[in-house]
Motif scaffolding. Structure first.
Motif, PDB file in Angstrom:
ATOM      1  N   VAL A   1       0.833  -1.195   0.000  1.00  0.00           N
ATOM      2  CA  VAL A   1       0.000   0.000   0.000  1.00  0.00           C
ATOM      3  C   VAL A   1       0.874   1.255   0.000  1.00  0.00           C
ATOM      4  CG1 VAL A   1      -1.688   1.317   1.340  1.00  0.00           C
ATOM      5  CG2 VAL A   1      -1.949  -1.129   1.088  1.00  0.00           C
ATOM      6  N   VAL A   2       1.919   1.243   0.803  1.00  0.00           N
ATOM      7  CA  VAL A   2       2.827   2.390   0.845  1.00  0.00           C
ATOM      8  C   VAL A   2       3.502   2.582  -0.509  1.00  0.00           C
ATOM      9  CG1 VAL A   2       4.927   3.313   1.893  1.00  0.00           C
ATOM     10  CG2 VAL A   2       3.210   2.212   3.328  1.00  0.00           C
ATOM     11  N   ALA A   3       3.937   1.477  -1.101  1.00  0.00           N
ATOM     12  CA  ALA A   3       4.578   1.557  -2.419  1.00  0.00           C
ATOM     13  C   ALA A   3       3.614   2.149  -3.436  1.00  0.00           C
ATOM     14  CB  ALA A   3       5.052   0.174  -2.866  1.00  0.00           C
ATOM     15  N   GLY A   4       2.368   1.744  -3.346  1.00  0.00           N
ATOM     16  CA  GLY A   4       1.354   2.275  -4.252  1.00  0.00           C
ATOM     17  C   GLY A   4       1.201   3.771  -4.088  1.00  0.00           C
ATOM     18  N   ALA A   5       1.175   4.221  -2.850  1.00  0.00           N
ATOM     19  CA  ALA A   5       1.025   5.657  -2.599  1.00  0.00           C
ATOM     20  C   ALA A   5       2.242   6.415  -3.119  1.00  0.00           C
ATOM     21  CB  ALA A   5       0.830   5.912  -1.104  1.00  0.00           C
ATOM     22  N   ILE A   6       3.427   5.866  -2.884  1.00  0.00           N
ATOM     23  CA  ILE A   6       4.643   6.522  -3.370  1.00  0.00           C
ATOM     24  C   ILE A   6       4.604   6.646  -4.881  1.00  0.00           C
ATOM     25  CG2 ILE A   6       7.145   6.296  -3.655  1.00  0.00           C
ATOM     26  CD1 ILE A   6       7.201   4.857  -0.944  1.00  0.00           C
ATOM     27  N   ALA A   7       4.317   5.545  -5.547  1.00  0.00           N
ATOM     28  CA  ALA A   7       4.312   5.573  -7.012  1.00  0.00           C
ATOM     29  C   ALA A   7       3.273   6.558  -7.512  1.00  0.00           C
ATOM     30  CB  ALA A   7       4.031   4.186  -7.552  1.00  0.00           C
ATOM     31  N   GLN A   8       2.101   6.512  -6.935  1.00  0.00           N
ATOM     32  CA  GLN A   8       1.038   7.387  -7.426  1.00  0.00           C
ATOM     33  C   GLN A   8       1.390   8.854  -7.251  1.00  0.00           C
ATOM     34  OE1 GLN A   8      -2.721   7.539  -5.349  1.00  0.00           O
ATOM     35  NE2 GLN A   8      -3.764   7.515  -7.326  1.00  0.00           N
ATOM     36  N   HIS A   9       1.863   9.194  -6.081  1.00  0.00           N
ATOM     37  CA  HIS A   9       2.050  10.612  -5.796  1.00  0.00           C
ATOM     38  C   HIS A   9       3.385  11.161  -6.258  1.00  0.00           C
ATOM     39  CE1 HIS A   9      -1.737  10.539  -3.836  1.00  0.00           C
ATOM     40  NE2 HIS A   9      -1.351   9.665  -2.942  1.00  0.00           N
ATOM     41  N   LYS A  10       4.307  10.272  -6.543  1.00  0.00           N
ATOM     42  CA  LYS A  10       5.621  10.755  -6.969  1.00  0.00           C
ATOM     43  C   LYS A  10       5.888  10.524  -8.446  1.00  0.00           C
ATOM     44  CE  LYS A  10       7.453  12.636  -3.343  1.00  0.00           C
ATOM     45  NZ  LYS A  10       7.734  14.077  -3.378  1.00  0.00           N
ATOM     46  N   MET A  11       5.121   9.637  -9.045  1.00  0.00           N
ATOM     47  CA  MET A  11       5.383   9.338 -10.443  1.00  0.00           C
ATOM     48  C   MET A  11       4.535  10.154 -11.391  1.00  0.00           C
ATOM     49  SD  MET A  11       5.915   5.446 -11.335  1.00  0.00           S
ATOM     50  CE  MET A  11       6.122   5.967 -13.002  1.00  0.00           C
ATOM     51  N   PHE A  12       3.314  10.416 -10.994  1.00  0.00           N
ATOM     52  CA  PHE A  12       2.420  11.150 -11.892  1.00  0.00           C
ATOM     53  C   PHE A  12       2.376  12.603 -11.427  1.00  0.00           C
ATOM     54  CE2 PHE A  12       1.720   7.152 -13.356  1.00  0.00           C
ATOM     55  CZ  PHE A  12       0.875   6.348 -12.636  1.00  0.00           C
ATOM     56  N   PRO A  13       2.945  13.511 -12.231  1.00  0.00           N
ATOM     57  CA  PRO A  13       3.002  14.902 -11.791  1.00  0.00           C
ATOM     58  C   PRO A  13       1.631  15.436 -11.396  1.00  0.00           C
ATOM     59  CG  PRO A  13       4.215  14.603 -13.835  1.00  0.00           C
ATOM     60  CD  PRO A  13       3.537  13.303 -13.557  1.00  0.00           C
ATOM     61  N   GLY A  14       0.600  14.987 -12.100  1.00  0.00           N
ATOM     62  CA  GLY A  14      -0.733  15.492 -11.812  1.00  0.00           C
ATOM     63  C   GLY A  14      -1.318  14.977 -10.518  1.00  0.00           C
ATOM     64  N   ALA A  15      -0.689  13.955  -9.940  1.00  0.00           N
ATOM     65  CA  ALA A  15      -1.252  13.371  -8.720  1.00  0.00           C
ATOM     66  C   ALA A  15      -0.382  13.668  -7.518  1.00  0.00           C
ATOM     67  CB  ALA A  15      -1.405  11.868  -8.897  1.00  0.00           C
ATOM     68  N   SER A  16       0.432  14.671  -7.647  1.00  0.00           N
ATOM     69  CA  SER A  16       1.327  15.006  -6.540  1.00  0.00           C
ATOM     70  C   SER A  16       0.527  15.489  -5.333  1.00  0.00           C
ATOM     71  CB  SER A  16       2.277  16.105  -7.032  1.00  0.00           C
ATOM     72  OG  SER A  16       2.951  16.674  -5.965  1.00  0.00           O
ATOM     73  N   LEU A  17       1.001  15.159  -4.135  1.00  0.00           N
ATOM     74  CA  LEU A  17       0.376  15.673  -2.917  1.00  0.00           C
ATOM     75  C   LEU A  17       1.066  16.989  -2.576  1.00  0.00           C
ATOM     76  CD1 LEU A  17       0.162  12.506  -0.619  1.00  0.00           C
ATOM     77  CD2 LEU A  17      -1.706  13.625  -1.840  1.00  0.00           C
ATOM     78  N   PRO A  18       0.320  18.075  -2.577  1.00  0.00           N
ATOM     79  CA  PRO A  18       0.954  19.373  -2.329  1.00  0.00           C
ATOM     80  C   PRO A  18       1.807  19.424  -1.058  1.00  0.00           C
ATOM     81  CG  PRO A  18      -1.289  19.693  -3.063  1.00  0.00           C
ATOM     82  CD  PRO A  18      -1.105  18.217  -2.915  1.00  0.00           C
ATOM     83  N   THR A  19       1.366  18.740  -0.001  1.00  0.00           N
ATOM     84  CA  THR A  19       2.158  18.834   1.230  1.00  0.00           C
ATOM     85  C   THR A  19       3.424  17.996   1.152  1.00  0.00           C
ATOM     86  OG1 THR A  19       1.064  16.963   2.293  1.00  0.00           O
ATOM     87  CG2 THR A  19       0.083  19.146   2.645  1.00  0.00           C
ATOM     88  N   LYS A  20       3.542  17.170   0.135  1.00  0.00           N
ATOM     89  CA  LYS A  20       4.725  16.318   0.030  1.00  0.00           C
ATOM     90  C   LYS A  20       5.445  16.504  -1.292  1.00  0.00           C
ATOM     91  CE  LYS A  20       4.419  11.975   1.897  1.00  0.00           C
ATOM     92  NZ  LYS A  20       4.619  11.616   3.311  1.00  0.00           N
ATOM     93  N   ALA A  21       5.166  17.614  -1.963  1.00  0.00           N
ATOM     94  CA  ALA A  21       5.757  17.792  -3.282  1.00  0.00           C
ATOM     95  C   ALA A  21       7.283  17.771  -3.229  1.00  0.00           C
ATOM     96  CB  ALA A  21       5.274  19.103  -3.897  1.00  0.00           C
ATOM     97  N   GLU A  22       7.855  18.356  -2.191  1.00  0.00           N
ATOM     98  CA  GLU A  22       9.315  18.426  -2.103  1.00  0.00           C
ATOM     99  C   GLU A  22       9.878  17.391  -1.144  1.00  0.00           C
ATOM    100  OE1 GLU A  22      10.696  20.492  -4.243  1.00  0.00           O
ATOM    101  OE2 GLU A  22       8.628  20.897  -4.805  1.00  0.00           O
ATOM    102  N   ARG A  23       9.000  16.580  -0.578  1.00  0.00           N
ATOM    103  CA  ARG A  23       9.479  15.653   0.451  1.00  0.00           C
ATOM    104  C   ARG A  23       9.337  14.214  -0.014  1.00  0.00           C
ATOM    105  NH1 ARG A  23       6.454  15.450   5.421  1.00  0.00           N
ATOM    106  NH2 ARG A  23       4.655  16.407   4.439  1.00  0.00           N
ATOM    107  N   PHE A  24      10.152  13.379   0.590  1.00  0.00           N
ATOM    108  CA  PHE A  24       9.970  11.941   0.413  1.00  0.00           C
ATOM    109  C   PHE A  24      10.085  11.329   1.798  1.00  0.00           C
ATOM    110  CE2 PHE A  24       9.932   8.232  -2.365  1.00  0.00           C
ATOM    111  CZ  PHE A  24      10.221   7.247  -1.439  1.00  0.00           C
TER     112      PHE A  24
END
Lengths: 247, 202, 389
Positions: free
Chosen positions: A110-133
């Motif tokens: 589940v965590v891997a899924g969230a990482i891929a989704q929010h970090k791989m697709f520019p349009g699905a970035s989480l604003p609070t984590k845009a610069e963070r990992f």
């Protein structure tokens, strides 16, 4: 969840050829602490190999899957040994330990899924984590270290579906008639390194267009080589103080 | 709530890339769930642009499957909590304005069982609690969704006011995540305001 | 996806397997050598690996021992020893046995069985599919007939039908879903009846089970005002469509295999074994929001009398359906019989309050709290009952 992640990556490929996907940047400052051997627990990889038919219907091939799993596992071991890391396989567990391992693997997917989704697709970035990992399994992951006998966990997942002859024909026809594009198959993978003391994902690599035919030894070597390219290295052993390990 | 369907919907995200998640900045009161409920978040959150229901809205910190706060803003009698999954064969139950707390909790549970495709759902403690200045309730739950093996915990808070249901829920994996941001969720609930005469609760 | 099932089943039913494909029956320790079958086994092993730690498996030792006991009585100790049985928590009726010797039984099936004999009928039916290797036959039939569809694609999960993504709760459908032609179902029925006779179970239990299930389909459709799916290749029972033909054939078989002595249906033993789980399983059914099917299931279970548990369940059903007056009646009847669950008073209290009867409501809720001092919702109910903590 791993398969759903990979399914989504595959779906992405089917729609947008050569989509410019953001490179996921895990903590790039992470290095293994100097002076200590690096013991990595390799969890049983999620491996799916099959064929892809005309209507994008996937048919699993158990023989290919079993062969790929064996080859990829052997290749990971070889790769890590060459890097000077100690690698152990998470042994099959019984009872409560089996449940703990399974629960953490489920959480990891589940965590891997969230990482891929929010970090791989520019349009699905989480604003609070845009610069963070900063994704984690939580400090309870230390239990995995005790069970498996290591300080880090390596998770690998691969999904391959090879186009059938029918699909190849359709590809040609489709390309000819509409100038469109049907990708030949699905070949996506990801790998992640978890620091078991904190549960933090310290390194993550995903590739929706992975190379290497995992049914073959050479292919497995190529695949793992790509996937573990830029795997964290140990801090240099030198007179100067070692860099501090990443938080 | 649609965690498991999320990645399958990645396709849709690519098709409409802009604004899949918008920042909800701390320190500013905002309306949620296309309703008159307002929330004043002490920390930044991410709002999911595609909503789970007509009068529902989801926020997250690390990703919906990892922590999800869902706002239900004034669900009226006759309406379900969120979008139907399979209206023909598995219709969701609907809210009725005469429902008491146990009925509401049951409505929530049944909705999750149907939409989540899983019978692994348990309700824990159910307590009276103030919600946005009204007499309301708080409850705990635990569940596992179809297609996954992640055990999740949840907490809900809400009230039936003016014949409508106002509810805020928080869900996260039992390992690490639920405890980690529980206080952040409760802070959102504490800040909630809904229309209607304020009642003093003993 | 249900349509896909139907299409595949129709294809299977249309042409019987050629003689060359007939397989020899399975025995313990048998291993596949054929490529298709080996692949199938690998997939199923992967499935079993997931079940070992799945949250959806019911692990209660007493319940598992009981179900296993029935199976062993039916097929004999030697045959049952290597079989692994997994009980899945899902209200969907189904059971299946995989070629690797793994049996999966859904809790929705356990809820619907009214006796040990009925459970034995189902287990015998699935066991015969297994011994006659119907799964691999059907798998080959399917592969031959269509190169596009895959046997796993028949299971309704997204469009990505890979085992890892399958709902564990739906897995009970795999062994039975894609494989079984009408011929195979008939064979499985034919196999189950002699097994029952030998084990001392009333063979008539077999056709009764399927008849109940068929009638349930009708009730569901009626409540939703749609055509019944019992004869279509869809719906919950598409894996084992209990056609009128099969019922007739089963009745004949039962007549041909009479028991020497008195029939043992084990209804009392069955009820006792299910008792600790029964309220939870009924709850699973009520919360499906399928009024017709649930009303029917409860009615069938009550054919030998409305127990307080069944009356309480009916109250819950009618309350969630918004029919407060009827619900009140059922709750009240429940409370008037000995052994009523405390929740019956809770239900009565809630309905009374909603109908404006404050005093009656509070009193009933007070009784609930007295009977169940450790209730999880104690604090809420106490407030509703007007009690100060």
């Amino acid at each position: 969840m791993g398969s759903r992640l990979i399914a989504a990556l595959a779906a992405l490929l089917l729609v947008i050829p050569g989509a410019a996907l953001a490179k996921i940047k895990a903590d790039e400052t992470f290095v293994f602490p100097a002076g200590k051997p690096v013991r990595i627990i390799f969890f049983r990889p999620d491996v799916k190999v099959g064929s892809l038919g005309v209507g994008s219907v996937e048919e699993p091939n158990a023989d290919w899957t079993a062969a790929a799993r064996a080859k990829l596992t052997a290749e990971v071991a070889a790769n890590q040994k060459a890097a000077g890391n100690e690698i152990v396989f998470m042994p099959e567990q019984e009872g409560d330990n089996a449940q703990i391992v399974a629960d953490y693997q489920a959480l990891f997917r589940v965590v891997a899924g969230a990482i891929a989704q929010h970090k791989m697709f520019p349009g699905a970035s989480l604003p609070t984590k845009a610069e963070r990992f900063d994704w984690t399994l939580g400090p309870g992951a230390a239990k995995l270290g005790e069970i498996g006998g290591g300080d880090y966990a390596l998770f690998v997942s691969t999904h391959d579906a090879y186009g059938t002859a029918g699909r190849k024909v359709a590809q040609l026809l489709f390309a000819g008639m509409f100038g469109g594009f049907i990708p030949a198959g699905i070949h996506s993978s990801y790998a992640a390194l978890v620091d078991l003391r904190t549960g933090n994902i310290v390194w993550f690599n995903v590739d929706p267009g992975s190379g290497g035919d995992v049914r073959t030894d050479e292919g497995a070597t190529k695949r793992i080589g790509q996937l573990l390219n830029k795997f964290p290295s140990a801090a240099p052993h030198a007179a100067e103080p070692a860099p501090a390990p990443a938080q | 709530m649609r965690k498991v369907a999320m990645l399958a919907a990645a396709l849709a995200l690519v098709a409409a890339p802009a604004g899949a998640y918008k920042l909800v900045a701390h320190g500013a009161r905002v309306a949620v769930a296309k309703s008159e409920m307002t929330i004043d978040p002490p920390i930044d959150w991410n709002r999911q642009q595609s909503r789970p229901g007509r009068n529902a809205e989801a926020w997250t910190l690390d990703g919906i499957p990892l922590n999800e706060v869902t706002f239900y803003g004034g669900i009226e009698g006759g309406k379900a909590l969120f979008k139907e999954v399979d209206k023909k064969n598995k219709p969701l139950p609907v809210f009725k304005s005469t429902m008491l707390t146990p009925d509401v909790v049951q409505l929530f549970e049944a909705s999750y069982r149907i939409a989540g495709g899983s019978s692994l759902f348990e309700v824990g403690a159910v307590e009276p609690a103030e919600f946005a200045g009204h007499k309301g309730f708080r409850f705990r739950y635990a569940f596992t969704l179809e297609g996954e093996e992640v055990k999740r915990l949840g907490e809900g808070a809400g009230a039936v006011v003016g014949g409508k249901l106002w509810l805020i829920t928080y869900e996260a994996p039992a390992i690490h995540y639920f405890d980690h941001n529980l206080a952040d969720y409760r802070a959102l609930v504490a800040s909630a305001r809904i229309p209607g005469p304020q009642v003093t609760v003993e | 996806m249900i349509r896909a099932f139907g299409a595949a089943l129709a294809l299977l039913a249309a042409a019987p397997a050629p003689a060359a494909d007939q397989v020899t029956p399975i025995g313990a320790g048998w291993q596949p050598t054929d490529k298709d079958e080996r692949g199938l086994w690998l997939e199923v092993d992967e499935l079993e690996r997931k079940l070992r730690t799945s949250a959806f498996v019911m692990r209660d030792p007493a319940l598992n021992a009981y179900v296993r006991g029935v199976f062993c009585r039916l097929v004999g100790e030697a045959a049952c020893a290597p079989v692994r049985i997994y009980i899945l928590r899902t209200p969907v009726f189904n059971a299946g046995m995989y070629p690797t010797g793994m049996m999966v039984i859904n809790s929705g099936l356990l809820l619907r069985m009214r006796s040990e004999a009925q459970l034995a009928a189902i287990l015998g039916h699935e066991y015969t599919h297994y011994t006659n290797r119907h799964v691999i036959q059907g798998f080959r039939d399917l592969k031959r007939k269509t190169s596009v569809m895959t046997w796993l694609a028949l299971v309704p999960v997204g469009g990505y039908a890979v085992a890892a993504a399958l709902t564990v709760a739906q897995l009970g459908m795999i062994a039975s879903v894609f494989t079984f032609s009408r011929g195979m179902e008939t064979e499985a029925d034919a196999g189950s009846v002699p097994l029952m006779q030998k084990a001392g179970y009333d063979p008539a239990a077999a056709w009764r089970v399927w008849e109940q299930l068929r009638a349930e389909q009708d009730a569901t459709a009626a409540a939703r005002q749609r055509k019944s799916r019992k004869d279509a290749d869809g719906g919950m029972f598409n894996t084992h469509p209990p056609t009128a033909e099969r019922l007739a054939a089963l009745k004949e078989l039962a007549a041909k295999h009479p028991l020497g002595g008195p029939a043992d249906d084990g209804a009392v033993r069955y009820a006792a074994a299910l008792r600790p789980w029964w309220p939870a399983l009924v709850d699973d059914q009520v919360k499906l929001n399928d009024f017709g099917a649930t009303d029917f299931v409860l009615g069938k279970l009550a054919e030998d009398g409305w127990t307080p548990d069944l009356l309480y369940a009916r109250g819950e059903l009618y309350r969630s359906h918004g029919d407060l007056a009827q619900a009140a009646g059922f709750y009240r009847q429940a409370t008037e019989a000995p052994g009523a669950p405390p929740e019956a008073w809770r239900g009565l209290g809630i309905v009374a309050l909603r109908s404006g009867d404050e005093d009656g409501g509070r009193a009933a809720l007070g009784t609930y709290l007295k009977l169940k001092p450790d209730a999880a919702d104690r604090s809420m109910i106490a407030m509703m009952a007007g009690e100060t903590n």
